[in-house]
Design a protein around this motif. Structure first.
Motif, PDB file in Angstrom:
ATOM      1  N   MET A 184       0.832  -1.206   0.000  1.00  0.00           N
ATOM      2  CA  MET A 184       0.000   0.000   0.000  1.00  0.00           C
ATOM      3  C   MET A 184       0.864   1.252   0.000  1.00  0.00           C
ATOM      4  O   MET A 184       1.815   1.344   0.768  1.00  0.00           O
ATOM      5  CB  MET A 184      -0.886   0.036   1.246  1.00  0.00           C
ATOM      6  CG  MET A 184      -2.078  -0.867   1.171  1.00  0.00           C
ATOM      7  SD  MET A 184      -3.166  -0.542   2.559  1.00  0.00           S
ATOM      8  CE  MET A 184      -4.540  -1.584   2.135  1.00  0.00           C
ATOM      9  N   ARG A 185       0.519   2.190  -0.862  1.00  0.00           N
ATOM     10  CA  ARG A 185       1.199   3.493  -0.822  1.00  0.00           C
ATOM     11  C   ARG A 185       0.136   4.533  -0.496  1.00  0.00           C
ATOM     12  O   ARG A 185      -0.591   4.982  -1.382  1.00  0.00           O
ATOM     13  CB  ARG A 185       1.862   3.787  -2.161  1.00  0.00           C
ATOM     14  CG  ARG A 185       3.054   2.873  -2.382  1.00  0.00           C
ATOM     15  CD  ARG A 185       3.814   3.243  -3.618  1.00  0.00           C
ATOM     16  NE  ARG A 185       4.606   2.098  -4.032  1.00  0.00           N
ATOM     17  CZ  ARG A 185       4.959   1.851  -5.271  1.00  0.00           C
ATOM     18  NH1 ARG A 185       4.610   2.667  -6.221  1.00  0.00           N
ATOM     19  NH2 ARG A 185       5.675   0.794  -5.568  1.00  0.00           N
ATOM     20  N   ILE A 186       0.047   4.817   0.790  1.00  0.00           N
ATOM     21  CA  ILE A 186      -0.995   5.722   1.272  1.00  0.00           C
ATOM     22  C   ILE A 186      -0.329   6.858   2.041  1.00  0.00           C
ATOM     23  O   ILE A 186       0.500   6.600   2.916  1.00  0.00           O
ATOM     24  CB  ILE A 186      -1.967   4.954   2.196  1.00  0.00           C
ATOM     25  CG1 ILE A 186      -2.641   3.827   1.412  1.00  0.00           C
ATOM     26  CG2 ILE A 186      -3.014   5.875   2.788  1.00  0.00           C
ATOM     27  CD1 ILE A 186      -3.574   2.971   2.223  1.00  0.00           C
ATOM     28  N   PHE A 245      -1.252  -0.955  -4.193  1.00  0.00           N
ATOM     29  CA  PHE A 245      -2.488  -0.194  -4.026  1.00  0.00           C
ATOM     30  C   PHE A 245      -2.061   1.233  -3.697  1.00  0.00           C
ATOM     31  O   PHE A 245      -1.432   1.468  -2.664  1.00  0.00           O
ATOM     32  CB  PHE A 245      -3.268  -0.824  -2.860  1.00  0.00           C
ATOM     33  CG  PHE A 245      -4.469  -0.053  -2.393  1.00  0.00           C
ATOM     34  CD1 PHE A 245      -5.734  -0.381  -2.852  1.00  0.00           C
ATOM     35  CD2 PHE A 245      -4.354   0.972  -1.467  1.00  0.00           C
ATOM     36  CE1 PHE A 245      -6.845   0.300  -2.396  1.00  0.00           C
ATOM     37  CE2 PHE A 245      -5.461   1.653  -1.014  1.00  0.00           C
ATOM     38  CZ  PHE A 245      -6.709   1.318  -1.480  1.00  0.00           C
ATOM     39  N   VAL A 246      -2.354   2.155  -4.613  1.00  0.00           N
ATOM     40  CA  VAL A 246      -1.899   3.533  -4.400  1.00  0.00           C
ATOM     41  C   VAL A 246      -3.110   4.409  -4.090  1.00  0.00           C
ATOM     42  O   VAL A 246      -4.136   4.313  -4.768  1.00  0.00           O
ATOM     43  CB  VAL A 246      -1.174   4.084  -5.659  1.00  0.00           C
ATOM     44  CG1 VAL A 246      -0.657   5.499  -5.418  1.00  0.00           C
ATOM     45  CG2 VAL A 246      -0.042   3.166  -6.064  1.00  0.00           C
ATOM     46  N   MET A 247      -2.984   5.229  -3.064  1.00  0.00           N
ATOM     47  CA  MET A 247      -4.055   6.179  -2.768  1.00  0.00           C
ATOM     48  C   MET A 247      -3.475   7.592  -2.809  1.00  0.00           C
ATOM     49  O   MET A 247      -2.439   7.863  -2.201  1.00  0.00           O
ATOM     50  CB  MET A 247      -4.644   5.888  -1.392  1.00  0.00           C
ATOM     51  CG  MET A 247      -5.819   6.766  -1.061  1.00  0.00           C
ATOM     52  SD  MET A 247      -6.578   6.183   0.461  1.00  0.00           S
ATOM     53  CE  MET A 247      -6.976   7.745   1.203  1.00  0.00           C
ATOM     54  N   LEU A 248      -4.150   8.460  -3.557  1.00  0.00           N
ATOM     55  CA  LEU A 248      -3.680   9.842  -3.682  1.00  0.00           C
ATOM     56  C   LEU A 248      -4.721  10.772  -3.089  1.00  0.00           C
ATOM     57  O   LEU A 248      -5.928  10.597  -3.329  1.00  0.00           O
ATOM     58  CB  LEU A 248      -3.467  10.183  -5.158  1.00  0.00           C
ATOM     59  CG  LEU A 248      -2.516   9.254  -5.922  1.00  0.00           C
ATOM     60  CD1 LEU A 248      -2.624   9.500  -7.422  1.00  0.00           C
ATOM     61  CD2 LEU A 248      -1.084   9.442  -5.450  1.00  0.00           C
ATOM     62  N   LEU A 249      -4.279  11.738  -2.323  1.00  0.00           N
ATOM     63  CA  LEU A 249      -5.213  12.675  -1.705  1.00  0.00           C
ATOM     64  C   LEU A 249      -5.812  13.604  -2.758  1.00  0.00           C
ATOM     65  O   LEU A 249      -5.148  13.957  -3.742  1.00  0.00           O
ATOM     66  CB  LEU A 249      -4.523  13.479  -0.609  1.00  0.00           C
ATOM     67  CG  LEU A 249      -4.007  12.652   0.586  1.00  0.00           C
ATOM     68  CD1 LEU A 249      -3.408  13.559   1.635  1.00  0.00           C
ATOM     69  CD2 LEU A 249      -5.095  11.796   1.200  1.00  0.00           C
ATOM     70  N   ASN A 266       3.079   6.836  -6.403  1.00  0.00           N
ATOM     71  CA  ASN A 266       3.582   7.608  -5.275  1.00  0.00           C
ATOM     72  C   ASN A 266       4.755   6.859  -4.629  1.00  0.00           C
ATOM     73  O   ASN A 266       4.527   5.797  -4.063  1.00  0.00           O
ATOM     74  CB  ASN A 266       2.453   7.810  -4.255  1.00  0.00           C
ATOM     75  CG  ASN A 266       2.756   8.917  -3.293  1.00  0.00           C
ATOM     76  OD1 ASN A 266       3.688   9.683  -3.487  1.00  0.00           O
ATOM     77  ND2 ASN A 266       1.993   8.985  -2.222  1.00  0.00           N
ATOM     78  N   PRO A 267       5.978   7.345  -4.757  1.00  0.00           N
ATOM     79  CA  PRO A 267       6.395   8.587  -5.393  1.00  0.00           C
ATOM     80  C   PRO A 267       6.376   8.470  -6.924  1.00  0.00           C
ATOM     81  O   PRO A 267       6.459   7.363  -7.461  1.00  0.00           O
ATOM     82  CB  PRO A 267       7.822   8.772  -4.874  1.00  0.00           C
ATOM     83  CG  PRO A 267       8.305   7.390  -4.589  1.00  0.00           C
ATOM     84  CD  PRO A 267       7.112   6.605  -4.147  1.00  0.00           C
ATOM     85  N   VAL A 268       6.313   9.617  -7.577  1.00  0.00           N
ATOM     86  CA  VAL A 268       6.294   9.619  -9.048  1.00  0.00           C
ATOM     87  C   VAL A 268       7.678   9.210  -9.565  1.00  0.00           C
ATOM     88  O   VAL A 268       8.683   9.775  -9.151  1.00  0.00           O
ATOM     89  CB  VAL A 268       5.940  11.031  -9.584  1.00  0.00           C
ATOM     90  CG1 VAL A 268       6.021  11.075 -11.099  1.00  0.00           C
ATOM     91  CG2 VAL A 268       4.539  11.435  -9.120  1.00  0.00           C
TER      92      VAL A 268
END
Lengths: 235, 278
Positions: free
Chosen positions: A53-55, B156-160, B242-244
Motif C-alpha cells: 500500500m502506498r498511502i 495499491f496507491v491512494m492519492l489525496l 507515489n512517489p512519481v
C-alpha cells in the motif's frame, strides 16, 4: 521442621504481596476500566505502512462506540481501517464474556515493569483464540496486547499513554498485523512497469507484516454517540 | 504559417475529423453511465484482496477515478483516431491526385512533411484536450472530486484529493507526446501509400502487435521490450504513482521523442526521393 513451614508461609505471603491482584482479578479489573469508555470521538492522524500500500498520512475523525463500532471520517475523503475482528479498539482485542486467565509472569515494556497475562475466551464466536496482555499494574493500563485470531492471524497492539491518561486512552497506538498478499492480473491493470525494480518486488513478497500507527490528537469521551454516525458510506 | 493554417483548415473542414471527437465523447459517456449504475460492484471486484482485510470507507467512485478508467480504456482507441488523420495526410493527397499540385507551389518537400506533421500534431493535441474535457472535467462534474485509488498489479496507491489535478495535467501532457509519436508513425507510413486506408490499418496493426508484446513480458521479448514505443506510451500512468518515478517517465519521454524524430526523418528522407505520379 517448624522453621521450614515458617519459611514456606513467609514465601507465600511475599508472593501475595508482590502481586497486588491475582491474574484473574487483574484481568477483570483492567477489562472493567477499558469498558468504562462507552464511546469517543477523536481527531487522529493515521500512518499506514503495508508493503503493497502506498498511502499518505491520513488525517480525520475517528468515531468509536462500544463494543466494536468504529468509523473514520475524512471530510469526503477515503479512509482505510482494519476490518472487523482486527479492529483498532482495545475493547475488541480484550476478550469479553467468560475467559480463562493464565499468569504468564512479569516483563518490561519501555523500561516499565509489567504483568503478563494470557487470556483464552470461552466464546468461540469472538474470533479470538488467545490474547496475551502486558499490564502496567500501577496505572492499570494495557501497554501491549498480542491477539491471535481465528482468521486474521496475529495482531500486536502497542499503546503509548500521555496526555489522555485521565481517560485511560492512548496518545498513540501501533498495530502490527499479518497482511495477505495482494495481486491483480497485469492484463487488467496494464502497469507502467518501468516503475518497480525487481529487488523491490522481492522485498515486497517477503515482508507480510503491516504496521498502522494512529496518533490521537484529541478525544471527546462518552458523549453518547448515536448509531447513525456509523452508517456512513461503505464500499 | 499560411500553409499550416491551410492544412488545419483541410483537417477541420472534413466531417470525418469530428468522428474522433464523437467517439471519445461517446466512450466517456458510456463509461460514466456504467460507473453511475454499477461502479461500486465493478470496483468491489478489483478491491477484493483489500476489502478482505480492510474496511474502505468514503466515496471511492469519484471523478478522478472514473477519468483514470476512461483514459486506460482509450489506450488502444486513441492511436486509431490519430491515425485517421495523420495516415491520410500524404496518402490522402496522393489518392485525390492533389499531391503533385501542392508540390508545384514554392515549398520544399521537407517543408510540406513538416507542415503535415505539425497539423497532425495540432489535431492530436486538440483530441487530447477534448478527452480531458469529457473524461476528466465532465466526470468531476458528475461524480465530484475525491481521493483517488489506483489499483496496480502489486500495489495499491491512494492519492489525496488535493494532490491529483497536477498529475492529470502532466499525464495529458505526456499523452500528447505519446500520440504525437503515433502521428509521426502514421505520417511515415502515409508517405509510402497512395490511399489512406493502408497507413491507418498499418498504424493500428503495429500498435496492437507491439502493445501485446509489451504486455506479455515473456523472457523471449525481454531484450526488445525496453525499446518498444508502446511500452513507453503508457508513461502517463507514472504520474499516478507515489512517489512519481520521474527518471522512468523522463526515459520514456526520451524514447518517444527519439521515435518521433526517427519517423519524421524517415518520412522526409523517403518523401524527398519519392517519384510522385499523382
Amino acid at each position: 521442621m517448624r522453621r521450614f513451614w515458617l519459611l514456606v508461609l513467609a514465601l507465600l505471603f511475599l508472593q501475595g504481596s508482590v502481586y497486588a491482584y491475582d491474574a484473574e482479578q487483574l484481568y477483570y479489573k483492567l477489562r472493567d476500566k477499558v469498558l468504562l469508555v462507552k464511546d469517543y470521538t477523536a481527531d487522529v492522524k493515521m500512518k499506514v505502512d503495508i508493503t503493497y500500500m502506498r498511502i499518505p498520512m491520513l488525517q480525520g475523525k475517528l468515531y468509536f462506540k462500544a463494543p466494536n463500532k468504529m468509523r473514520m471520517e475524512r471530510k469526503g475523503g477515503i479512509s482505510i481501517l482494519p476490518r472487523k475482528n482486527v479492529n483498532l479498539t482495545l475493547n475488541n482485542l480484550i476478550p469479553n464474556g467468560k475467559v480463562t486467565v493464565i499468569d504468564a509472569g512479569i516483563g518490561t515494556i519501555n523500561g516499565k515493569a509489567v504483568r503478563i497475562l494470557k487470556v483464552i475466551p470461552e466464546d468461540e464466536a469472538s474470533g479470538i483464540v488467545l490474547s496475551k496482555i502486558w499490564i502496567d499494574e500501577t496505572a492499570m493500563l494495557a501497554l501491549r496486547t498480542e491477539t491471535t485470531t481465528q482468521n486474521e492471524g496475529t495482531v500486536i497492539m502497542d499503546l503509548e499513554f500521555g496526555k489522555f491518561l485521565k481517560y485511560s486512552l492512548p496518545d498513540k497506538v501501533t498495530i502490527t498485523m499479518d497482511v495477505k498478499e495482494y495481486k491483480l492480473p497485469k492484463g487488467i491493470t496494464m502497469d507502467y512497469s518501468e516503475v518497480t525494480p525487481s529487488a523491490a518486488k522481492d522485498e515486497k513478497v517477503k515482508n507480510k507484516k503491516g504496521v498502522i500507527e494512529i496518533h490521537y490528537l484529541s478525544y471527546a469521551v462518552n458523549t453518547g454517540l448515536s448509531d447513525a454516525v456509523f452508517k456512513g458510506e461503505e464500499e | 504559417m499560411r500553409l499550416l493554417s491551410i492544412e488545419l483548415y483541410k483537417i477541420f473542414k472534413r466531417p470525418r475529423t469530428y468522428i474522433s471527437f464523437g467517439i471519445v465523447t461517446a466512450t466517456a459517456l458510456i463509461f460514466q453511465l456504467a460507473m453511475m449504475s454499477g461502479g461500486r460492484e465493478f470496483f468491489k471486484f478489483g478491491m477484493q484482496n483489500i476489502t478482505e482485510q480492510f474496511d474502505v470507507q468514503g466515496s471511492i467512485i469519484n471523478g478522478y477515478l472514473v477519468a483514470y478508467l476512461i483514459l486506460q480504456s482509450l489506450l488502444i482507441q486513441i492511436p486509431l483516431l490519430v491515425a485517421l488523420v495523420a495516415g491520410d495526410a500524404l496518402a490522402g493527397e496522393a489518392n485525390m491526385g492533389t499531391l503533385r499540385l501542392v508540390l508545384t507551389k514554392p515549398i520544399t518537400r521537407v517543408q510540406l512533411v513538416m507542415i503535415k506533421f505539425i497539423a497532425s500534431s495540432v489535431y492530436t493535441v486538440a483530441l487530447i484536450v477534448w478527452l480531458a474535457v469529457v473524461a476528466l472535467f465532465l466526470s468531476l462534474l458528475i461524480f465530484g472530486a475525491g481521493d483517488m485509488i489506483n489499483l496496480k498489479s502489486e500495489t495499491f496507491v491512494m492519492l489525496l484529493k488535493d494532490d491529483v489535478m497536477w498529475r492529470y495535467i502532466c499525464a495529458f501532457g505526456f499523452a500528447c507526446l505519446a500520440m504525437t509519436t503515433i502521428a509521426s508513425l502514421s505520417l511515415f507510413l502515409s508517405a509510402f501509400a497512395d490511399n489512406s486506408i493502408g497507413p491507418i490499418i498499418s498504424t493500428m496493426g503495429i500498435v496492437v502487435v507491439l502493445t501485446i508484446l509489451s504486455n506479455l513480458e515473456l523472457p523471449l521479448f525481454d531484450a526488445i521490450n525496453p525499446y518498444l514505443f508502446t511500452k513507453h506510451m503508457i508513461g502517463w500512468k507514472g504520474f499516478f504513482d507515489n512517489p512519481v518515478p520521474y527518471a522512468a517517465i523522463g526515459k520514456s519521454a526520451l524514447v518517444l521523442v527519439v521515435y518521433t524524430v526517427g519517423f519524421l526523418g524517415g518520412t522526409t528522407f523517403y518523401f524527398n526521393k519519392k517519384d510522385i505520379n499523382s
